[in-house]
Scaffold this active site. Structure first.
Site, PDB file in Angstrom:
ATOM      1  N   GLY B  46       0.882  -1.212  -0.049  1.00  0.00           N
ATOM      2  CA  GLY B  46      -0.077   0.052  -0.053  1.00  0.00           C
ATOM      3  C   GLY B  46       0.875   1.306  -0.020  1.00  0.00           C
ATOM      4  N   LEU B  49      -1.033   7.342   2.440  1.00  0.00           N
ATOM      5  CA  LEU B  49      -0.385   8.087   3.445  1.00  0.00           C
ATOM      6  C   LEU B  49       0.531   7.332   4.303  1.00  0.00           C
ATOM      7  CD1 LEU B  49      -2.852  11.080   4.465  1.00  0.00           C
ATOM      8  CD2 LEU B  49      -0.698  11.216   3.095  1.00  0.00           C
ATOM      9  N   HIS B 272     -20.289   9.285   7.451  1.00  0.00           N
ATOM     10  CA  HIS B 272     -19.922  10.626   7.349  1.00  0.00           C
ATOM     11  C   HIS B 272     -21.158  11.238   7.335  1.00  0.00           C
ATOM     12  CE1 HIS B 272     -18.116  14.348   5.872  1.00  0.00           C
ATOM     13  NE2 HIS B 272     -16.813  13.824   6.565  1.00  0.00           N
ATOM     14  N   SER B 290     -16.644  17.808   2.440  1.00  0.00           N
ATOM     15  CA  SER B 290     -15.872  17.725   3.255  1.00  0.00           C
ATOM     16  C   SER B 290     -16.889  18.408   4.751  1.00  0.00           C
ATOM     17  CB  SER B 290     -14.581  18.953   3.501  1.00  0.00           C
ATOM     18  OG  SER B 290     -14.370  19.257   4.397  1.00  0.00           O
ATOM     19  N   ARG B 336     -19.359  13.184  14.176  1.00  0.00           N
ATOM     20  CA  ARG B 336     -20.054  12.615  13.025  1.00  0.00           C
ATOM     21  C   ARG B 336     -21.096  11.685  13.269  1.00  0.00           C
ATOM     22  NH1 ARG B 336     -14.287  11.759   9.587  1.00  0.00           N
ATOM     23  NH2 ARG B 336     -14.246  13.697   8.951  1.00  0.00           N
ATOM     24  N   HIS B 407     -17.732   5.898   5.503  1.00  0.00           N
ATOM     25  CA  HIS B 407     -16.638   6.835   5.094  1.00  0.00           C
ATOM     26  C   HIS B 407     -15.282   6.267   5.676  1.00  0.00           C
ATOM     27  CE1 HIS B 407     -14.161  10.221   4.839  1.00  0.00           C
ATOM     28  NE2 HIS B 407     -14.376  10.339   6.412  1.00  0.00           N
ATOM     29  N   ARG B 441     -14.289   8.118  14.927  1.00  0.00           N
ATOM     30  CA  ARG B 441     -12.912   8.930  14.546  1.00  0.00           C
ATOM     31  C   ARG B 441     -13.323  10.342  14.399  1.00  0.00           C
ATOM     32  NH1 ARG B 441     -10.960  11.058  10.187  1.00  0.00           N
ATOM     33  NH2 ARG B 441     -12.265   9.868   8.789  1.00  0.00           N
ATOM     34  N   LEU B 447      -5.782  11.537   8.406  1.00  0.00           N
ATOM     35  CA  LEU B 447      -4.434  11.651   7.881  1.00  0.00           C
ATOM     36  C   LEU B 447      -3.367  12.110   8.856  1.00  0.00           C
ATOM     37  CD1 LEU B 447      -5.844  14.648   5.471  1.00  0.00           C
ATOM     38  CD2 LEU B 447      -5.779  12.452   4.869  1.00  0.00           C
TER      39      LEU B 447
END
Lengths: 282, 644, 256
Positions: B46, B49, B272, B290, B336, B407, B441, B447
């Site tokens: 992978g 990030l 989300h 967003s 969320r 999400h 989360r 990120l």
């Protein structure tokens, strides 16, 4: 050691990087550098085209002034250097610029052809078989490779016609550009050819005079919007000036009927002496 | 039912005060001498990030890294689609932020279902990430003075989110990708593109390599190494409709699970709140807008049932700004899960808007009136454009329609404090592990976690595991453990092509997604979950017997690739249902209807469920064993979350 | 509002890199609410049901950011809508009975892998040759130590918005990759962090680019095709920086 996927499928470069030549020749090795050469030589040629056009406007002042203009070109820098040296140097640099402009154009085109044509395994010559819709590319930008050769052919014809006098034969009088211009452009086919060629030239300048800013990286949001306008007006100016010669000749605004030093008076030296005298009398 | 085990998993959290744990641990770990690092092969699977940052950092340290991506380029990983931003406890805004506050917010936001020590470490290194990314040239938003700008994000009362317009994930990924490409150029990282992991190979209980399939030629290839790192993202696509990319899948994590890596908390999935509602039946994926939009947009629905009037014709007093009314302190910025569940409630009650009555309004007219069109456009311009290009509606004039969608998945491969799975030598980082987010989360934390793992945690902890192996060569790929694995994968591939049933892979995926969304979605109950277990099982049987995969195995074959992924989703979905059944409480993204407060809020059961549930694979048709890792809260006291 | 339309598709089918390809014709009924790729999904589902191999076409995020998708639609890279990737294109751009010609992005250095899928890895090779700022993990100073003028940061972002989809090369009559390369260079050259390696980076990236792609003739087609509307000015910046890189005495670049 297993091969990485990028080794197995690594797309091979289509051209090898060659050993770098010493500065400044290395600039000419890459396409970006070559485009820069094209732009710089383009600027030189634009300068020439502009001055050539302005100088030729002397034709509207009559044969004597035109003769004087021709003489003054030969006399450039003559106080210090031998007569005609500067003129020849200018001619030489023009030839070099023209040669480089042409060579870089041809080689860059070849490079692009190698990168894009035959791109589809089957379709052969065309990049997209389904056709291609252009959005930004102007007609001018896409026809540079056609207007370029037209201009080159025209240039050779023009030199042969007005500088070497191949086609005018006995009519050609070295040092009397007014007469030569009149004799040449009063023929209809020649006038038409001049019109077409100058339209091609303006078309070429319309893209080139904008494109050079990009190639040189002369770029600033403050004046970027002026670049297109500059190119269009420059092309327009050249077109206007250069088209006036064949058109005015055909419209009989440039003619030799009332000329004081008629060409029939004798040989070249006598004609030129007459023109010089006419100037002094004035 | 699943069998429960009495085994208590060892998280290997170091002792000592919370704020010194990581520091002490770094000192006490074994080191690999710089000259010896090149003797170790590390596989990173992978290149998002987490993967790209890990590959880059390990390459810089001198390890011999092999990085794998199934994309054509590492830059395509789905981290690229993260919009909002990345949290860091920089306190540049002077509004009282600190490492401890970020730690506290994350623990609280995760509904007290994460490890204190991990979360504190995450908060500690968060500041380094911003420094690192800035130095790499990530163009974060700046103020006129030239310093970095911040914005606030759902679930936090300080401005600690760094952002690069609405494309923060893209910019951070390009930073990590370029750092990795630098190591590719230097020869420390060997890049394998279009190579999909299909098996993790172990020898004597130790991870020693992977088996991949070359997606162009179909060749099945074994790769060996001293350590294997999975950075393969989450499993949100089990729902078919999600904001995950089309190719995102659970396969790598799942195949590791089948080889012995425990899979933790699969039922923790995040919905989300601000996605664009589906517009028709064959919608292929959902698009996220967003969450930062909630800073300026106001969420409302018509008070009347089944109101078909256009938004502007509904007078102010007939609108229900339900979040602002119910949660005065946080208003539209509630976490969320709270925002999502409330949206589901109002839509279920019949207040939904849009042609399919499947959304709520997110209205910017007040913000445009207050700050002007230009200010709003500077903040959200690209999001508004994106909304318009998808829906054909202009959000400056008509309120956006939004609805929750899956999400992010908090569950994943179980890892200890060193990010090592239950298979020694196998690590999981980023969304692929069960991570630091507990049951929910916070926005702009994904990120942060991916990069923290890749840049600042794994490069230290991997050395601890490798140090013991010094002098031992990696297992040869000619070893039977590899050759057996390769032929098993070749057989599996052949099997898909030989079924020759009647339905496409996508058909089964869509049906599976519908089941999972209906029963293991935003709210769950016993009856539904039991139904899910049996229906998923039946559909799985049908899938194995009736799927039609055409073409051959030795060319690019997208449906063949997908068949394997969907088959893993089936097994995962079953486990999710079991996990959700066993967790008889509501927490974060896991909402059991049987366990709610009188006001309809999630009700935790800290006495019985303050633990991580990690599942052990017992074979294809056997039930999985549920292991438990107890969560100790020494520094924060779990309280009922309240955003009122 | 949505309606059902029927479109006539002409799609390039090619079994492998070494095989020859041809157009195949299909018709597809679709609602205008659907995206272009959902229309292809539906076509593939139908093909699969008929026992025919589905059309290979790549896409991933379907949000216009990952750069995976990209085909030539009616002679335009990413289709008729400006600043839109193939995945963000919706069928409302088309009308009933339209013919839609779909071809892969073409260039010699983008060989076709299958049907509409091409290999764009030369882009990675360009980045590999220098598209980075060399900073090891952990070596960075505090982010606010180096202020960056907002205008510069904004310009860096404008350039960095490139998604590496390859539409610029596909749209360019010369198959030149100037827009892609210059965007990455401008991104880094606009920031103070990118200065130390600026000249070397420009040199190596331009020269790597030229191993694969054609020469720019400033048509501007790339900018029109670019889903992120990357500005042509970056190409000018790159040209200037390249010449400077060749001339500059880099030993003096630490001086102010």
């Amino acid at each position: 050691m297993t091969q990485t996927t990028s080794e197995r499928y690594r797309v091979k470069p289509i051209r090898d990087r060659r050993r770098e030549w010493p500065f400044p020749l290395n600039l000419y090795q890459t396409a970006v550098g070559r485009k820069w050469v094209m732009a710089v030589t383009g600027i030189g040629l634009l300068g020439f085209v502009l001055i050539h056009m302005i100088g030729n406007l002397h034709v509207y002042e009559g044969p004597a002034k035109m003769h004087e203009y021709a003489e003054s070109l030969k006399n450039l820098g003559s106080g210090i250097l031998p007569r005609s040296l500067i003129l020849w140097l200018l001619r030489l640099s023009l030839m070099v610029m023209f040669g480089l402009h042409l060579h870089s154009a041809i080689t860059l085109k070849e490079m692009s052809r190698k990168s894009s044509l035959n791109a589809s395994f089957q379709s052969g010559e065309k990049k997209y078989e389904g056709g291609r819709e252009y959005i930004a590319a102007s007609y001018a930008s896409r026809t540079m490779r056609w207007t370029g050769p037209i201009i080159a052919l025209f240039l050779i014809y023009h030199l042969a016609d007005m500088t070497w006098g191949w086609w005018l034969g006995n009519e050609f009088v070295p040092g009397d550009p007014y007469h030569n211009l009149y004799s040449s452009l009063s023929r209809i086919p020649v006038a038409i050819f001049y019109v077409i060629a100058n339209m091609a030239l303006a078309w070429h300048i319309f893209h080139g005079a904008w494109s050079m800013f990009q190639s040189l990286g002369i770029n600033n949001p403050k004046y970027n919007h002026l670049r297109r306008g500059f190119a269009a007006s420059f092309a327009g100016l050249i077109l206007l000036g250069n088209l006036s010669f064949p058109i005015m000749t055909q419209a009989n605004l440039i003619d030799e009927e009332e000329r004081l030093c008629q060409v029939s008076i004798g040989d070249t030296d006598e004609i030129l002496a007459c023109l010089t005298k006419q100037l002094e009398d004035h | 039912m699943a069998t429960n085990s009495k085994t208590v998993l060892d998280s290997r959290v170091p002792s000592g005060p919370l704020e010194q744990k990581w520091e002490n641990h770094k000192f006490s770990m074994n080191l690999v001498n710089p000259n010896n690092k090149r003797k170790f092969d590390v596989i990173v699977v992978g290149t998002g990030l987490a993967g790209a940052s890990a590959a880059a950092s390990l390459g810089e340290l001198g390890y011999k890294v092999k990085a794998f991506t199934f994309h054509d380029s590492p830059r395509r990983a789905h981290s690229i689609a993260a919009q909002g931003g990345i949290n860091a406890a920089k306190n540049y805004k002077n509004d009282g932020d600190s490492v401890y506050r970020l730690f506290y917010d994350t623990i609280k936001g995760g509904d007290y279902r994460s490890r204190e020590a991990n979360v504190h470490r995450l908060a500690e290194v968060s500041t380094n990430i911003i420094d690192q990314a800035t130095a790499q040239g990530v163009p974060f938003a700046r103020e006129y003075g030239g310093l970095l700008d911040n914005r606030s994000f759902g679930g936090a009362q300080v401005s600690r989110t760094f952002y690069a317009r609405g494309q923060t994930g893209q910019q951070l990924l390009l930073g990590a990708y370029s750092a990795m490409m630098r190591q590719v150029a230097s020869g420390n990282v060997e890049l394998h593109t279009r190579a999909e992991l299909l098996d993790v190979v172990t020898k004597d209980g130790q991870a020693c390599g992977i088996v991949t399939r070359d997606l162009i030629s179909g060749e099945v290839i074994a790769h060996s190494a001293h350590a294997v790192v999975l950075a393969t993202g989450g499993y949100g696509n089990v729902y078919f409709l999600s904001t995950n990319a089309m190719m995102s899948n659970v396969t790598a994590a799942w195949r590791a699970h089948r080889r012995g890596a425990f899979f933790a908390n699969p039922c923790y999935t995040q919905i989300h709140p601000t996605c664009i509602p589906a517009s028709d039946d064959f919608q292929s994926k959902l698009t996220l807008m967003s969450e930062s939009l909630r800073n300026d947009g106001r969420i409302w629905v018509p008070e009347a049932f089944d109101d078909s009037r256009p938004a502007h014709e509904i007078p102010e007093n007939e609108r229900d700004y339900y979040l602002e009314t119910r949660y005065p302190a946080f208003g539209n910025l509630v976490p969320r899960d709270v925002a999502s569940r409330n949206a589901k409630n109002v839509v279920d009650q019949g207040h939904g808007v849009g042609p399919l009555k499947n959304g709520v309004y997110l209205d910017f007219s007040a913000a445009v009136g207050r700050d002007g069109h230009d200010a709003i456009s500077a903040k959200y311009g690209n999001l508004f454009d994106m909304y318009e290009s998808i829906t054909g509606e202009n959000p400056y004039e008509v309120p956006m329609r939004i609805y929750p969608a899956i999400h992010y998945t908090m569950g994943g491969v179980w890892v200890d404090y060193n990010l090592m799975t239950t298979i020694p030598g196998l690590y999981a980082i980023g969304e692929a592990n069960f991570s630091d987010h507990g049951a929910n989360r916070l926005g702009a934390s994904a990120l942060m976690q991916g990069l923290a793992d890749g840049y600042f945690v794994l490069p230290y902890t991997i050395g601890d595991g490798l140090a013991d192996q010094l002098g031992e060569p990696a297992v040869s790929t000619d070893d039977p453990v590899f050759t057996d694995a390769v032929s098993a994968i070749e057989d599996e591939t052949a099997k898909w092509l030989s079924i020759n049933g009647t339905r496409s892979v996508d058909y089964f995926h869509r049906e599976l997604g519908r089941l999972v969304w209906d029963h293991i979605g935003m709210s769950r109950n016993k009856e539904g979950l039991e139904k899910a277990v049996s229906e998923i099982g039946a559909l799985k049987e049908e899938f194995y017997n009736d799927v039609r995969v055409l073409g051959s195995a030795d060319t690019l074959n997208l449906s063949l690739e997908k068949a394997g992924r969907v088959s893993d989703f089936f097994e995962l979905a079953e486990l999710m249902a079991h996990d959700a059944l066993e967790r008889k409480e509501s927490c974060g993204g896991h909402f059991r209807e049987e366990h709610q407060t009188i006001e309809g809020e999630a009700q935790r059961d800290d006495d019985n469920f303050a633990h991580v549930a990690a599942w052990e694979w017992n074979g294809k048709d056997a039930l999985q064993t549920r292991h438990v890792e107890k969560l100790d809260f020494e520094n924060v006291t779990p309280t009922q979350r309240s955003y009122k | 509002m949505s309606e059902i339309i029927t479109v006539n598709l002409k799609i390039w089918r090619q079994e492998g890199p070494e095989k020859s390809g041809c157009f195949e014709e299909y018709t597809q009924k679709i609602t205008t609410e659907a995206s272009f790729l959902e229309m292809i999904d539906l076509l593939n589902e139908d093909l699969n049901n008929q026992g025919l191999e589905p059309v290979a076409i790549e896409s991933d995020c379907r949000e216009g950011i990952c750069g995976t998708c990209g085909v030539m639609i009616n002679g335009q890279a990413h289709g008729p809508r400006k600043a839109t990737t193939t995945c963000q294109l919706h069928m409302r751009e088309f009308s009933d009975g339209d013919e839609i010609v779909i071809e892969p992005f073409r260039a010699i250095s983008f060989p076709v892998i299958r049907d509409l899928v091409v290999d764009r890895s030369p882009f990675d090779q360009i980045i590999e040759s220098g598209g980075y700022i060399s900073v090891n993990t952990g070596a960075a100073s505090d982010a606010n130590l180096t202020p960056v003028p907002k205008e510069a940061a904004d310009q860096a972002f404008d350039a960095a918005a490139c998604i590496g989809c390859g539409a610029c090369v596909a749209a360019c009559p010369n198959s030149a990759a100037q827009l892609f390369t210059s965007a990455k260079l401008a991104h880094m050259a606009s920031l103070p962090q990118g200065q130390p390696e600026r000249w070397k980076r420009t040199e190596t990236m331009v020269e790597t680019m030229e191993e694969f792609f054609g020469s720019c003739t400033n048509h501007g087609e790339c900018h029109e095709a670019c889903p992120k509307e990357i500005n042509l000015d970056f190409i000018a910046f790159m040209n200037r920086d390249y010449m400077k890189a060749k001339v500059k005495n880099r030993a003096l670049s630490g001086q102010r």
